[in-house]
Design a protein around this motif. Structure first.
Motif, PDB file in Angstrom:
ATOM      1  N   ARG A  30      33.600  47.243  47.906  1.00  0.00           N
ATOM      2  CA  ARG A  30      33.438  47.285  46.455  1.00  0.00           C
ATOM      3  C   ARG A  30      32.195  48.118  46.141  1.00  0.00           C
ATOM      4  NH1 ARG A  30      32.043  40.900  45.889  1.00  0.00           N
ATOM      5  NH2 ARG A  30      29.980  40.972  46.816  1.00  0.00           N
ATOM      6  N   VAL A  45      39.293  37.918  44.004  1.00  0.00           N
ATOM      7  CA  VAL A  45      40.165  38.884  43.346  1.00  0.00           C
ATOM      8  C   VAL A  45      40.928  38.187  42.231  1.00  0.00           C
ATOM      9  CG1 VAL A  45      42.174  40.381  43.682  1.00  0.00           C
ATOM     10  CG2 VAL A  45      40.383  40.299  45.416  1.00  0.00           C
ATOM     11  N   SER A  46      41.011  38.843  41.072  1.00  0.00           N
ATOM     12  CA  SER A  46      41.794  38.332  39.944  1.00  0.00           C
ATOM     13  C   SER A  46      42.754  39.422  39.487  1.00  0.00           C
ATOM     14  CB  SER A  46      40.868  37.938  38.784  1.00  0.00           C
ATOM     15  OG  SER A  46      40.373  39.102  38.144  1.00  0.00           O
ATOM     16  N   GLY A  49      41.054  42.667  39.000  1.00  0.00           N
ATOM     17  CA  GLY A  49      40.484  43.383  40.134  1.00  0.00           C
ATOM     18  C   GLY A  49      39.541  42.525  40.936  1.00  0.00           C
ATOM     19  N   MET A  50      38.673  43.177  41.693  1.00  0.00           N
ATOM     20  CA  MET A  50      37.741  42.494  42.583  1.00  0.00           C
ATOM     21  C   MET A  50      36.426  42.238  41.856  1.00  0.00           C
ATOM     22  SD  MET A  50      36.457  43.805  46.331  1.00  0.00           S
ATOM     23  CE  MET A  50      38.103  43.657  47.048  1.00  0.00           C
ATOM     24  N   ASP A  53      33.133  44.651  41.481  1.00  0.00           N
ATOM     25  CA  ASP A  53      33.574  46.022  41.743  1.00  0.00           C
ATOM     26  C   ASP A  53      33.734  46.710  40.397  1.00  0.00           C
ATOM     27  OD1 ASP A  53      34.517  48.152  43.518  1.00  0.00           O
ATOM     28  OD2 ASP A  53      36.427  47.850  42.508  1.00  0.00           O
ATOM     29  N   LEU A  68      43.569  46.760  42.447  1.00  0.00           N
ATOM     30  CA  LEU A  68      43.002  47.046  43.760  1.00  0.00           C
ATOM     31  C   LEU A  68      43.588  48.340  44.282  1.00  0.00           C
ATOM     32  CD1 LEU A  68      43.328  43.594  45.586  1.00  0.00           C
ATOM     33  CD2 LEU A  68      41.262  44.550  44.536  1.00  0.00           C
ATOM     34  N   ASN A  94      39.589  49.399  48.022  1.00  0.00           N
ATOM     35  CA  ASN A  94      38.972  48.071  48.071  1.00  0.00           C
ATOM     36  C   ASN A  94      39.331  47.330  49.342  1.00  0.00           C
ATOM     37  OD1 ASN A  94      39.935  48.246  44.865  1.00  0.00           O
ATOM     38  ND2 ASN A  94      37.814  47.664  45.221  1.00  0.00           N
ATOM     39  N   VAL A 116      46.186  36.394  48.293  1.00  0.00           N
ATOM     40  CA  VAL A 116      46.292  37.209  47.079  1.00  0.00           C
ATOM     41  C   VAL A 116      47.654  37.884  47.026  1.00  0.00           C
ATOM     42  CG1 VAL A 116      45.307  39.141  45.777  1.00  0.00           C
ATOM     43  CG2 VAL A 116      43.797  37.586  47.039  1.00  0.00           C
ATOM     44  N   CYS A 118      50.290  40.465  45.472  1.00  0.00           N
ATOM     45  CA  CYS A 118      50.225  41.768  44.805  1.00  0.00           C
ATOM     46  C   CYS A 118      51.574  42.465  44.815  1.00  0.00           C
ATOM     47  CB  CYS A 118      49.250  42.680  45.536  1.00  0.00           C
ATOM     48  SG  CYS A 118      47.611  42.040  45.801  1.00  0.00           S
ATOM     49  N   VAL A 157      47.700  42.625  40.756  1.00  0.00           N
ATOM     50  CA  VAL A 157      47.488  41.304  41.348  1.00  0.00           C
ATOM     51  C   VAL A 157      48.253  40.291  40.508  1.00  0.00           C
ATOM     52  CG1 VAL A 157      45.792  39.515  41.866  1.00  0.00           C
ATOM     53  CG2 VAL A 157      45.241  41.919  42.304  1.00  0.00           C
ATOM     54  N   GLY A 160      45.568  35.805  41.940  1.00  0.00           N
ATOM     55  CA  GLY A 160      44.290  36.070  42.564  1.00  0.00           C
ATOM     56  C   GLY A 160      43.789  34.906  43.398  1.00  0.00           C
TER      57      GLY A 160
END
Length: 174
Positions: A30, A45-46, A49-50, A53, A68, A94, A116, A118, A157, A160
């Motif tokens: 990040r 992570v949500s 994003g991270m 970051d 991400l 990331n 996570v 995705c 994502v 998260g």
């Protein structure tokens, strides 16, 4: 060793935890804006994003559809063999993944990065901010349009959680 069931993929799919035989997260990176992204052991992570970051150009980076950026450790290793001064995080990813056939990483494919969840949304078009990671600054080396199968990918994502270096990775084609 068998892990917990992974209902996100299918009720009968088991996470099999076999060291060095399953794809895994090789590196997590990040930054507070721009590249390179720097390594961390774990990150939350949500859908946005991270945590911690940030992207300098929010028009072309970040947001829910590009939460991400992922890339392949094996492709980085191959680029190093070609003489490029690239390393994990140098091109803004990331999450660097080892053990995945990168040709499978296409828009619509579901990816489980540890806990996570995705979905790949797009190939990440390279730009001049990553030029220093390439011989003669030819960043198009990882353009999907120029070299299919060599591009980084963006993901949305869907669920998260915290992810960490060493977490297993599962890929489910669409």
């Amino acid at each position: 060793m068998l892990g917990p069931e992974c209902p996100w993929f299918s009720p009968s799919y088991l996470c099999i935890q076999v060291p060095n035989l399953m794809p895994y997260i090789a590196s997590v990176q990040r930054s507070d804006g721009g590249v390179p992204k720097l390594p961390v052991e774990r990150a939350l992570v949500s859908e946005q994003g991270m945590e911690w970051d940030w992207q300098s150009n929010r028009k072309h980076h970040g947001g829910p559809e590009r939460a991400l950026c992922l890339y392949s450790q094996e492709l980085i290793d191959q680029l190093v063999l070609e003489g490029h001064p690239i390393y994990p995080g140098a091109v803004g990813e990331n999450v660097t993944i080892s053990g995945v056939d990168w040709r499978e990483m296409q828009p619509g494919v579901r990816v489980l990065l540890g806990p996570v969840q995705c979905v790949i949304t797009a190939f990440a078009d390279p730009c001049n901010t990553i030029r220093d990671a390439f011989l003669d600054q030819r960043f198009v080396r990882i353009s999907d349009k120029v070299n299919p199968g060599w591009s980084r990918v963006y993901v949305r994502v869907e669920h998260g959680a915290a992810l960490a270096v060493g977490d297993l990775v599962l890929v489910k084609p669409s």
